[in-house]
Design a protein around this motif. Structure first.
Motif, mmCIF file in Angstrom:
data_model
loop_
_atom_site.group_PDB
_atom_site.id
_atom_site.type_symbol
_atom_site.label_atom_id
_atom_site.label_comp_id
_atom_site.label_asym_id
_atom_site.label_seq_id
_atom_site.Cartn_x
_atom_site.Cartn_y
_atom_site.Cartn_z
ATOM 1 N N GLU A 73 38.167 21.356 -19.446
ATOM 2 C CA GLU A 73 39.427 20.611 -19.525
ATOM 3 C C GLU A 73 40.592 21.493 -19.073
ATOM 4 O O GLU A 73 41.504 21.031 -18.372
ATOM 5 C CB GLU A 73 39.665 20.119 -20.954
ATOM 6 C CG GLU A 73 38.723 19.001 -21.401
ATOM 7 C CD GLU A 73 37.313 19.503 -21.715
ATOM 8 O OE1 GLU A 73 37.154 20.746 -21.891
ATOM 9 O OE2 GLU A 73 36.390 18.675 -21.772
ATOM 10 N N GLU A 74 40.566 22.753 -19.472
ATOM 11 C CA GLU A 74 41.626 23.670 -19.041
ATOM 12 C C GLU A 74 41.541 23.969 -17.548
ATOM 13 O O GLU A 74 42.564 24.202 -16.900
ATOM 14 C CB GLU A 74 41.525 24.972 -19.845
ATOM 15 C CG GLU A 74 41.866 24.807 -21.327
ATOM 16 C CD GLU A 74 41.543 26.053 -22.134
ATOM 17 O OE1 GLU A 74 42.293 26.336 -23.094
ATOM 18 O OE2 GLU A 74 40.560 26.747 -21.808
ATOM 19 N N GLN A 75 40.336 23.943 -17.004
ATOM 20 C CA GLN A 75 40.150 24.219 -15.578
ATOM 21 C C GLN A 75 40.435 23.000 -14.698
ATOM 22 O O GLN A 75 40.485 23.115 -13.473
ATOM 23 C CB GLN A 75 38.712 24.678 -15.311
ATOM 24 C CG GLN A 75 38.316 25.992 -15.972
ATOM 25 C CD GLN A 75 38.856 27.203 -15.224
ATOM 26 O OE1 GLN A 75 39.740 27.099 -14.386
ATOM 27 N NE2 GLN A 75 38.311 28.366 -15.535
ATOM 28 N N ALA A 76 40.636 21.842 -15.302
ATOM 29 C CA ALA A 76 40.740 20.599 -14.529
ATOM 30 C C ALA A 76 41.889 20.607 -13.531
ATOM 31 O O ALA A 76 41.836 19.922 -12.503
ATOM 32 C CB ALA A 76 40.877 19.406 -15.480
ATOM 33 N N ALA A 77 42.926 21.395 -13.788
ATOM 34 C CA ALA A 77 44.081 21.409 -12.882
ATOM 35 C C ALA A 77 43.733 21.966 -11.517
ATOM 36 O O ALA A 77 44.452 21.717 -10.534
ATOM 37 C CB ALA A 77 45.214 22.227 -13.502
ATOM 38 N N ALA A 78 42.615 22.698 -11.410
ATOM 39 C CA ALA A 78 42.225 23.254 -10.109
ATOM 40 C C ALA A 78 41.740 22.178 -9.153
ATOM 41 O O ALA A 78 41.772 22.369 -7.934
ATOM 42 C CB ALA A 78 41.133 24.306 -10.302
ATOM 43 N N HIS A 79 41.280 21.053 -9.691
ATOM 44 C CA HIS A 79 40.841 19.942 -8.839
ATOM 45 C C HIS A 79 42.054 19.113 -8.464
ATOM 46 O O HIS A 79 42.643 18.437 -9.295
ATOM 47 C CB HIS A 79 39.818 19.074 -9.578
ATOM 48 C CG HIS A 79 39.335 17.912 -8.781
ATOM 49 N ND1 HIS A 79 39.331 16.630 -9.256
ATOM 50 C CD2 HIS A 79 38.843 17.843 -7.514
ATOM 51 C CE1 HIS A 79 38.856 15.809 -8.331
ATOM 52 N NE2 HIS A 79 38.553 16.527 -7.272
ATOM 53 N N VAL A 80 42.443 19.180 -7.185
ATOM 54 C CA VAL A 80 43.725 18.593 -6.770
ATOM 55 C C VAL A 80 43.590 17.356 -5.907
ATOM 56 O O VAL A 80 44.605 16.788 -5.485
ATOM 57 C CB VAL A 80 44.583 19.651 -6.041
ATOM 58 C CG1 VAL A 80 44.978 20.767 -6.995
ATOM 59 C CG2 VAL A 80 43.864 20.207 -4.815
ATOM 60 N N GLY A 81 42.367 16.911 -5.623
ATOM 61 C CA GLY A 81 42.257 15.694 -4.833
ATOM 62 C C GLY A 81 40.856 15.462 -4.316
ATOM 63 O O GLY A 81 39.963 16.291 -4.464
ATOM 64 N N THR A 82 40.676 14.282 -3.694
ATOM 65 C CA THR A 82 39.401 13.881 -3.112
ATOM 66 C C THR A 82 39.637 13.329 -1.716
ATOM 67 O O THR A 82 40.529 12.491 -1.523
ATOM 68 C CB THR A 82 38.713 12.804 -3.974
ATOM 69 O OG1 THR A 82 38.481 13.318 -5.286
ATOM 70 C CG2 THR A 82 37.388 12.379 -3.367
ATOM 71 N N LEU A 83 38.872 13.811 -0.739
ATOM 72 C CA LEU A 83 38.927 13.287 0.626
ATOM 73 C C LEU A 83 37.810 12.268 0.794
ATOM 74 O O LEU A 83 36.629 12.621 0.762
ATOM 75 C CB LEU A 83 38.756 14.415 1.651
ATOM 76 C CG LEU A 83 39.699 15.613 1.554
ATOM 77 C CD1 LEU A 83 39.397 16.612 2.661
ATOM 78 C CD2 LEU A 83 41.143 15.158 1.634
ATOM 79 N N ASP A 84 38.163 11.020 0.976
ATOM 80 C CA ASP A 84 37.178 9.949 1.135
ATOM 81 C C ASP A 84 36.832 9.803 2.619
ATOM 82 O O ASP A 84 37.725 9.661 3.463
ATOM 83 C CB ASP A 84 37.756 8.641 0.594
ATOM 84 C CG ASP A 84 36.732 7.521 0.577
ATOM 85 O OD1 ASP A 84 35.573 7.754 0.974
ATOM 86 O OD2 ASP A 84 37.087 6.398 0.172
ATOM 87 N N LEU A 85 35.539 9.838 2.937
ATOM 88 C CA LEU A 85 35.100 9.743 4.332
ATOM 89 C C LEU A 85 34.717 8.327 4.734
ATOM 90 O O LEU A 85 34.258 8.111 5.860
ATOM 91 C CB LEU A 85 33.908 10.677 4.557
ATOM 92 C CG LEU A 85 34.161 12.160 4.294
ATOM 93 C CD1 LEU A 85 32.883 12.958 4.506
ATOM 94 C CD2 LEU A 85 35.273 12.690 5.163
ATOM 95 N N THR A 86 34.869 7.382 3.851
ATOM 96 C CA THR A 86 34.506 6.000 4.163
ATOM 97 C C THR A 86 35.762 5.166 4.396
ATOM 98 O O THR A 86 36.874 5.598 4.139
ATOM 99 C CB THR A 86 33.692 5.375 3.017
ATOM 100 O OG1 THR A 86 34.503 5.316 1.838
ATOM 101 C CG2 THR A 86 32.448 6.203 2.728
ATOM 102 N N GLY A 87 35.527 3.944 4.893
ATOM 103 C CA GLY A 87 36.619 2.991 5.032
ATOM 104 C C GLY A 87 37.318 2.989 6.372
ATOM 105 O O GLY A 87 38.196 2.154 6.612
ATOM 106 N N THR A 88 36.950 3.913 7.284
ATOM 107 C CA THR A 88 37.627 3.955 8.583
ATOM 108 C C THR A 88 36.972 3.046 9.610
ATOM 109 O O THR A 88 37.581 2.734 10.632
ATOM 110 C CB THR A 88 37.604 5.384 9.147
ATOM 111 O OG1 THR A 88 36.246 5.774 9.399
ATOM 112 C CG2 THR A 88 38.257 6.362 8.185
ATOM 113 N N GLY A 89 35.740 2.635 9.374
ATOM 114 C CA GLY A 89 35.002 1.865 10.369
ATOM 115 C C GLY A 89 34.322 2.708 11.418
ATOM 116 O O GLY A 89 33.680 2.168 12.322
#
Length: 573
Positions: free
Chosen positions: A451-467
């Protein structure tokens, strides 16, 4: 000369969608346009760059008797100028403007079977030698093959005065491909086992190539001598990860038709079965020492050696034999890690879904931080699991029995860092995304909670949805005999970054994967380009997909299965 790979029937089937893509993405967003311009400028400061793809499909002897081939592999090379010039969208292998050069691995190493008794098969990955990127390793993961090749990416260049070379784009014809072969080795097979090389990794100074002989449970070493410009398989460096075995049962050999590769030294036979702590190398705490990936640190001394059954050895790669200086058990380092990123003064490793059948119902996505400061081979740690490991992210569920939960499995595999070492991009083959971690926010305390380390995860790059990742239309089917025309399943595997740090190039697996079928099934084999944006590259978008195609003899399967994508920087001279 670019080799055409996509049949006319498939091209026409996909044509309507390609028109739609071109219309939708004809004008790139201003941020994307600026990124591409900057990337082009960075390439001009060197000799440009290329993307090398490892297509591990069996590309030789495709016939009615062998619809999926018997051996071989393809090396697929894209020029950076083509990648940067292409508007956002997707491109077939035989695209007349943005298509690749395709080289058969058997044409680079035509004497493999006659000299070493095995065919080249399953080109699992290639990495450039760090010193100048002229040489690429070639890791053939075929069962019992145990072959490691060295490719001279400038082998087709013409020498000029003052040490300069005149280089044209690489040619794929057999008479030109053979000029790329520098050396080829078959690795060691101890009594009761046979070699099968998963990957190999250069030391940052380019003088050592550390080989993961997975089938034989050995760590092996090939030495490079710059003065003679030769590669030597050093038998004396071989480290038995189990111990107690006769290493001379099947000794390493070199292809004598490639004189820049040779074998030297004598094995340290019947090595200890225990570590410096007195624990069994393979046993309680390390159930299966099939070596997965040996990540070499920037000090050119230590390799972090991951195992299929979990656990870790830190190895001094400079000794003969190479020596264990620290050890970790599988309750500390989980199974099947094969992503290693050094940044901010630490080594960062992952753990992913096991490549064994257990991986079909296991889910693992774990991130670790380890120090870089380990002792040398003469002064190893004698206490397991020290120094302590920092775990800063974990999603792990084993033994899934509810089929509805299988689609939610995680699988951490390929990873890369931003050029400044701040961000780590960890890709997931099953979830078709990359989790982004800010390494400046990882707490360097092994007692810190997740829980304390959770701040290191800053986002997700989604590779789907572009066609961009729609599958081939009928009659093409995937390994499940399903039509996958409208699938959107990139199945990202290994990843690299452009020289300027603005583009990620990530391999996409195939509809009929050769390996790790429970996680590798995808709908658009080839590679994708993720254009980074945000604060130093904290976010990004899949803007391009360059697709590969190898039809089987029945005309119903695309055999292409791209396992690795790597950037090779070309020399300006």
């Amino acid at each position: 000369m670019k080799r055409l790979g996509l049949s006319l029937a498939v091209f026409l089937t996909m044509g309507a969608f390609m028109v739609a893509c071109d219309a939708e993405f004809a004008a790139a967003p201003p941020e994307v346009e600026k990124t591409v311009e900057d990337a082009s400028a960075a390439g001009s400061e060197t000799g440009g760059w290329e993307v090398w793809l490892s297509d591990q499909s069996d590309s030789v002897d495709i016939s009615a008797d062998n619809p999926a081939g018997t051996h071989g592999s393809r090396i697929v090379i894209y020029e950076s100028s083509d990648i940067l010039a292409a508007p956002p969208g997707w491109y077939a292998e035989d695209d007349p403007k943005y298509g690749p050069t395709v080289i058969e691995a058997v044409d680079v190493f035509p004497s493999a079977f006659e000299e070493l008794g095995v065919h080249v098969r399953r080109l699992h990955g290639m990495l450039p030698q760090p010193s100048n990127h002229r040489y690429m390793n070639a890791n053939f993961f075929g069962p019992g093959a145990g072959l490691v090749g060295i490719i001279d990416a400038e082998g087709q260049c013409e020498p000029l005065a003052d040490g300069l070379r005149k280089c044209k784009p690489i040619q794929g014809s057999p008479e030109e491909a053979v000029k790329l072969g520098k050396a080829l080795f078959r690795t060691t097979g101890p009594e009761g086992s046979s070699p099968s090389n998963h990957m190999s990794f250069f030391s940052p100074d380019g003088t050592k190539l550390i080989v993961a002989n997975l089938g034989a449970k050995l760590l092996e070493r090939i030495d490079y001598d710059a003065e003679s410009d030769t590669f030597t398989f050093n038998k004396a460096a071989t480290l038995d990860l189990v111990g107690g075995r006769d290493l001379t049962a099947m000794e390493a050999e070199a292809d004598a038709t490639l004189p820049d590769g040779s074998v030297s030294g004598e094995y340290a036979n019947f090595q200890p079965t225990t570590t410096p702590s007195g624990a069994l190398k393979e046993g309680p705490g390390r159930a299966n020492n099939v070596v997965v990936c040996p990540m070499v640190s920037s000090n050119n001394r230590h390799a972090y050696v991951t195992f299929g059954g979990g656990g870790l050895f830190v190895v001094d790669i400079t000794t003969e034999p190479m020596s264990i200086v620290a050890e970790y058990t599988n309750d500390i380092i989980s199974v099947a890690g094969c992503g290693g990123v050094e940044g901010r003064g630490f080594m960062h490793l992952n753990a992913g879904v096991s490549a064994s059948p257990a991986g079909a119902d296991d889910s693992t996505f774990i991130m670790y931080r380890l120090p870089l400061d380990y002792p040398d081979g003469a002064n190893p740690h004698t206490t397991p699991n020290v120094p302590p490991v920092v775990k800063f992210h974990e999603e792990k569920v084993l033994g899934i029995t509810d089929e509805t939960e299988l689609s939610q499995r995680r699988d951490a595999h390929g990873a890369v860092a931003s050029v400044d070492g701040r961000y780590l991009y960890q890709f997931d083959r099953i979830q078709n995304n990359a989790e982004v971690f800010d390494l400046d926010k990882v707490i360097n305390d092994p007692d810190a909670t997740l829980e304390e380390q959770a701040a290191a995860h800053v986002g997700t790059l989604d590779l789907t949805g572009t066609g961009h990742c729609v599958g081939e239309g009928a009659p093409f089917v995937n390994m499940l005999d399903e039509d996958y025309e409208f699938n959107d399943d990139p199945a990202p595997d290994l990843v690299d970054i452009s020289p300027d740090g603005r583009l990620l190039v990530v391999s996409f697996r195939g509809a009929n994967p050769i390996t790790v079928k429970h996680a590798g099934l995808g709908s658009c084999p080839g590679f994708g380009v993720v254009t980074l944006s945000g604060d130093g590259g904290s976010t990004g978008t899949l803007t391009h997909v360059f697709r590969t195609f190898l039809p089987d003899a029945t005309g119903t399967r695309n055999l292409s299965d791209i396992h690795a994508a790597v950037v090779r920087i070309k020399s300006k001279d």
